[in-house]
Design a protein around this motif. Structure first.
Motif, mmCIF file in Angstrom:
data_model
loop_
_atom_site.group_PDB
_atom_site.id
_atom_site.type_symbol
_atom_site.label_atom_id
_atom_site.label_comp_id
_atom_site.label_asym_id
_atom_site.label_seq_id
_atom_site.Cartn_x
_atom_site.Cartn_y
_atom_site.Cartn_z
ATOM 1 N N UNK A 118 0.820 -1.215 0.000
ATOM 2 C CA UNK A 118 0.000 0.000 0.000
ATOM 3 C C UNK A 118 0.851 1.261 0.000
ATOM 4 N N UNK A 119 2.051 1.162 0.561
ATOM 5 C CA UNK A 119 2.944 2.322 0.542
ATOM 6 C C UNK A 119 3.148 2.777 -0.899
ATOM 7 N N UNK A 120 3.302 1.799 -1.785
ATOM 8 C CA UNK A 120 3.516 2.159 -3.188
ATOM 9 C C UNK A 120 2.212 2.468 -3.920
ATOM 10 N N UNK A 121 1.063 2.064 -3.348
ATOM 11 C CA UNK A 121 -0.217 2.511 -3.914
ATOM 12 C C UNK A 121 -0.414 4.003 -3.617
ATOM 13 N N UNK A 122 -0.067 4.381 -2.403
ATOM 14 C CA UNK A 122 -0.369 5.729 -1.935
ATOM 15 C C UNK A 122 0.683 6.769 -2.332
ATOM 16 N N UNK A 159 0.114 3.787 -7.448
ATOM 17 C CA UNK A 159 -0.967 3.245 -8.266
ATOM 18 C C UNK A 159 -2.164 4.193 -8.293
ATOM 19 N N UNK A 160 -2.550 4.695 -7.118
ATOM 20 C CA UNK A 160 -3.732 5.555 -7.045
ATOM 21 C C UNK A 160 -3.571 6.791 -7.926
ATOM 22 N N UNK A 161 -2.413 7.426 -7.800
ATOM 23 C CA UNK A 161 -2.196 8.643 -8.581
ATOM 24 C C UNK A 161 -2.100 8.344 -10.071
ATOM 25 N N UNK A 162 -1.540 7.189 -10.395
ATOM 26 C CA UNK A 162 -1.414 6.843 -11.812
ATOM 27 C C UNK A 162 -2.772 6.543 -12.427
ATOM 28 N N UNK A 163 -3.711 6.047 -11.590
ATOM 29 C CA UNK A 163 -5.055 5.773 -12.092
ATOM 30 C C UNK A 163 -5.877 7.048 -12.167
ATOM 31 N N UNK A 164 -5.761 7.875 -11.112
ATOM 32 C CA UNK A 164 -6.671 9.009 -10.977
ATOM 33 C C UNK A 164 -6.199 10.255 -11.719
ATOM 34 N N UNK A 202 -4.489 10.757 -14.610
ATOM 35 C CA UNK A 202 -4.726 10.872 -16.051
ATOM 36 C C UNK A 202 -6.175 11.216 -16.391
ATOM 37 N N UNK A 203 -7.142 10.815 -15.527
ATOM 38 C CA UNK A 203 -8.526 11.162 -15.853
ATOM 39 C C UNK A 203 -8.930 12.479 -15.192
ATOM 40 N N UNK A 204 -7.907 13.251 -14.801
ATOM 41 C CA UNK A 204 -8.168 14.618 -14.376
ATOM 42 C C UNK A 204 -8.569 14.793 -12.921
ATOM 43 N N UNK A 205 -8.377 13.759 -12.108
ATOM 44 C CA UNK A 205 -8.720 13.907 -10.691
ATOM 45 C C UNK A 205 -7.482 14.342 -9.910
ATOM 46 N N UNK A 206 -7.593 15.470 -9.222
ATOM 47 C CA UNK A 206 -6.487 15.964 -8.386
ATOM 48 C C UNK A 206 -6.435 15.133 -7.113
ATOM 49 N N UNK A 207 -5.281 14.574 -6.815
ATOM 50 C CA UNK A 207 -5.207 13.752 -5.614
ATOM 51 C C UNK A 207 -4.379 14.446 -4.541
ATOM 52 N N UNK A 208 -4.733 14.212 -3.265
ATOM 53 C CA UNK A 208 -3.899 14.755 -2.193
ATOM 54 C C UNK A 208 -2.639 13.911 -2.030
ATOM 55 N N UNK A 209 -1.719 14.392 -1.220
ATOM 56 C CA UNK A 209 -0.548 13.611 -0.832
ATOM 57 C C UNK A 209 -1.026 12.669 0.279
ATOM 58 N N UNK A 210 -1.568 11.499 -0.133
ATOM 59 C CA UNK A 210 -2.349 10.629 0.747
ATOM 60 C C UNK A 210 -1.782 10.503 2.155
ATOM 61 N N UNK A 211 -0.534 10.019 2.245
ATOM 62 C CA UNK A 211 0.024 9.748 3.574
ATOM 63 C C UNK A 211 0.759 10.957 4.133
ATOM 64 N N UNK A 212 1.052 11.938 3.273
ATOM 65 C CA UNK A 212 1.876 13.065 3.701
ATOM 66 C C UNK A 212 1.061 14.277 4.112
ATOM 67 N N UNK A 213 -0.272 14.160 4.032
ATOM 68 C CA UNK A 213 -1.125 15.288 4.390
ATOM 69 C C UNK A 213 -1.875 14.912 5.671
ATOM 70 N N UNK A 214 -1.756 15.746 6.723
ATOM 71 C CA UNK A 214 -2.379 15.372 7.995
ATOM 72 C C UNK A 214 -3.882 15.107 7.866
#
Lengths: 292, 426
Positions: free
Chosen positions: A123-127, A133-138, A140-152
């Motif tokens: 999951x470390x490499x998903x996040x 993985x999450x960012x690579x999926x989301x 490209x289809x224009x979804x802005x993702x947070x810094x999953x584990x790095x954002x409080x």
């Protein structure tokens, strides 16, 4: 020798293996933990001395303690209902005799078999931002993702999600077993009466699953306090304690700070919590559950 | 483990033979050494090799190397063994554990063991920067062995594509920001720089503060300088890299996955441990360089890693044998070999004078960067109650970088709490 006349002896002999183990590894450590929490942290130069409730007073003044307590509350609220609901849904889905159910059951159960540390590394490499993985999926289809584990604001949520994913499959097994034990006649009777599938679930299936739900609930509550393995890999409790839980803080205190008395005080608080929750679960809920 | 077992068996066999030959053989000294690497890791083989060489040269000394996970595990296991009466004479442990170990009365100073003039000279043969974390109360308690610093890895191909000179990486903060801006791509596919803020944020921060002309603590280990204006300024700069200059992603940057980010070209520069050198060299599909960290105006980095310690609870004979082993393992030849095979720093100038290491550094210049940077190096954050003090700083740093707190407030709080913790040690 006449054993029959000595029922007490037999009784004690029978429970002694379990009792010895329980006393050695549960009760005795709990009591010594309590005593250790009443002393100060010592070293060969300054031996520890009795300080009464000082460790507990220090807890009140410790902002990290309050943060991890609050986090643990969110963690419990976030993981328990969701994983139970998901488990029931999955169990209902694979309870039917359709082609491929065996495969589906296995798929649902897989997260449970994997060790938590291994799972966390995956999951470390998903996040991970950018290359995950999450960012690579989301992205490209224009979804802005947070810094999953790095954002409080998302770190704890990310951990909650993994825990649900990990636990639901385990609970599903219990629900599946309970569902398979339910008599098919019930369903036939409901059909004759013209009950909808939803009514049947609400009025028949779910109430009959209550004993299982209590068992699962007890497990889920315990896990929400003791499942911290993934924190070591994913966030180490950060950023700024945003994803730290009580047990992880106890570990840090005992093994990073070498402050056994303070860790003992934290442990006693955790024990108290679990005790209160057990009382509620067994005292209040169990009375309202219908056992066949 | 199998090694350990076979040694035990060997010991047993030897013991029996010795009993049979009744005093024909001289008494053997057995040393138990705890070592902080995971069992079966590539480092165990190298350590085993050096230990075997030592045993061959010193038939009267037996060494049991016990591999014990990470630094934290090694310390816990070694101290627990001592407490329960099991023998342990020496260990490699985190260099910053020194104050805790002294407080636990677990270790002896090397000054109290060395006897000859030659030994005293040996104590002075290491790079001074590497000794800082091993010295306090006027004595030397730790001998450097598995040591590293922070260096800057940069992608030379990305430099060329951005029109920068790949042989002249930035040497100042301003130049770093300028280069970062040129390297950052608008579409987010490549960042200028990443400095990790999880895992060991206080370590990275030690570099920034040293570059800004301020250290984080005194050498007695009972005073911190977290709220010093220069320290606050250093944190503001770290935060500005993402918030103001936009050359680094916002939020915490994960220590564990950063190397992968660099290898995949998601960042053109990264600050990381020299311990990554061998892996980056093996895996990078692009032309990469290794540079010293920039300065504002003077360069700076903390050292890191593990030192040798000798435990107090051992006989004079054992201490002597332990000293012999440490001298052997840190000798110029072995330190050179160790450095080439692991990427850690050769601990003494003599190691870099060996023909082997000179040839290696000539072929692969990055290997010498860490050594050259030692002139600008300072001690890693280490105080009494070091775990707690370190966490105070880590939390403050993350609350600023990922949480949006003001640098002066966060560091002020950390300083107040650290002072409270350290008050009994004044």
């Amino acid at each position: 020798m006449n054993f029959m006349g000595n029922r007490h002896v037999i009784g004690w002999l029978l429970i002694s293996p379990a009792a010895i183990l329980l006393v050695t590894f549960t009760h005795y450590p709990a009591v010594t933990t309590f005593f250790s929490s009443l002393f100060s942290r010592g070293n060969p130069i300054r031996p520890s001395k009795f300080v009464g409730a000082d460790q507990y007073l220090a807890l009140l003044d410790d902002p990290v303690f309050w943060t991890v307590l609050e986090n643990n509350l969110y963690y419990a609220i976030g993981t328990i209902p969701a994983s139970i609901a998901l488990a029931i849904a999955m169990a209902l889905l694979v309870d039917r005799a359709l082609a491929g159910t065996g495969f589906l059951r296995l798929a649902y159960f897989t997260p449970t078999i994997l060790p938590m540390i291994a799972v966390a590394n995956i999951w470390l490499f998903f996040y991970t931002p950018e290359i995950g993985l999450l960012d690579r999926l989301l992205n490209p289809i224009g979804i802005e993702t947070p810094n999953w584990l790095g954002d409080p604001s998302t770190a704890l949520l990310s951990l909650i999600f993994i825990t649900i994913w990990k636990e639901a499959g385990f609970f599903m097994i219990f629900y599946l077993a309970a569902l398979q034990a339910q008599s098919p006649e019930l369903k036939e009777a409901a059909k004759l009466e013209g009950a909808s599938a939803f009514t049947f679930f609400r009025r028949v299936t779910f109430p009959l699953l209550m004993p299982t739900t209590l068992f699962v609930l007890v497990n889920a509550v315990l896990n929400s306090f003791k499942l911290v393995d993934h924190i070591f890999i994913l966030t180490k409790g950060g950023p700024d304690n945003a994803s730290s839980l009580i047990l992880y803080y106890i570990y840090e205190t005992a093994f990073s700070f070498f402050d056994t008395p303070y860790a003992s005080a934290l442990t006693i608080i955790l024990l108290l919590f679990l005790g209160i929750l057990a009382l509620i679960q067994f005292g209040v809920l169990e009375r309202r559950i219908h056992y066949r | 483990m199998s090694l350990f077992k076979s040694k035990k068996l060997l010991g047993l066999a030897l013991g029996t033979t010795m009993a049979l030959t009744a005093g024909a053989a001289a008494a053997k000294t057995t040393l138990t050494m705890y070592y902080p690497v995971a069992v079966g890791g590539p480092l165990t083989k190298i350590v085993d090799g050096i230990v075997a060489d030592f045993e061959a040269k010193n038939p009267d000394i037996d060494v049991n190397a016990i591999y014990a996970g990470n630094y934290n595990d090694a310390r816990i296991k070694a101290l627990a063994a001592l407490k329960s009466g099991k023998p342990a004479q020496l260990s490699v442990m985190f260099s910053i554990d020194i104050y805790d170990l002294i407080e636990q009365d677990a270790i002896v100073a090397f000054d109290d063991i060395v006897s000859t003039e030659e030994d005293r000279k040996w104590l002075k043969s290491f790079y001074p920067a590497l000794m800082e974390n091993g010295q306090t109360l006027g004595k030397t308690w730790g001998i450097p062995f598995q040591r590293s610093t922070i260096v800057m890895y940069y992608n030379k191909d990305a430099y060329r594509a951005a029109g920068l000179d790949p042989e002249n990486p930035p040497t100042t903060w301003n130049a770093l920001v300028d280069a970062g801006k040129k390297l950052t791509k608008k579409d987010g596919s490549q960042w200028g720089i990443m400095i990790p803020s999880t895992g060991y944020p206080y370590w990275m921060f030690g570099a920034l503060t040293k570059q800004n002309g301020q250290v984080l603590m005194n050498s007695d280990g009972n005073e911190t300088y977290f709220n010093n204006p220069k320290v606050v300024e250093a944190l503001s700069f770290w935060k500005d890299l993402s918030v103001k200059h936009g050359v680094m992603p916002k939020g915490a940057i994960e220590w564990g996955t950063l190397r992968q980010n660099f290898l995949e070209g998601k960042t053109a520069m990264m600050w990381h441990s020299t311990g990554n050198l061998t892996t980056v060299k093996k895996k990078a599909k692009f032309d990469f360089g290794v540079a010293m960290l920039p300065g504002n105006p003077s360069r700076g980095t903390p050292t890191g890693g593990g030192n040798f310690y000798i435990f107090k609870k051992s006989s004079a004979e054992e201490k002597k044998a332990a000293l012999k082993l440490i001298k052997f393992m840190t000798s110029a030849d072995n330190a050179a070999k160790w450095s080439m095979e692991t990427g850690y720093i050769g601990v003494s100038p003599a190691a870099y004078d060996t023909k082997k290491l000179q040839a290696y550094a000539k072929n692969f210049p990055p290997a010498a960067v860490a050594r050259d940077q030692l002139k600008f190096a300072t001690a890693e954050l280490s105080t009494y109650q070091t775990g707690r003090v370190r966490k105070l700083l880590d939390d403050a740093l993350q609350s600023v970088i990922a949480g949006g707190k003001a640098p002066a407030d966060a560091l002020g709080d950390a300083q107040t709490r650290a002072e409270k913790l350290l008050k009994p040690y004044k």
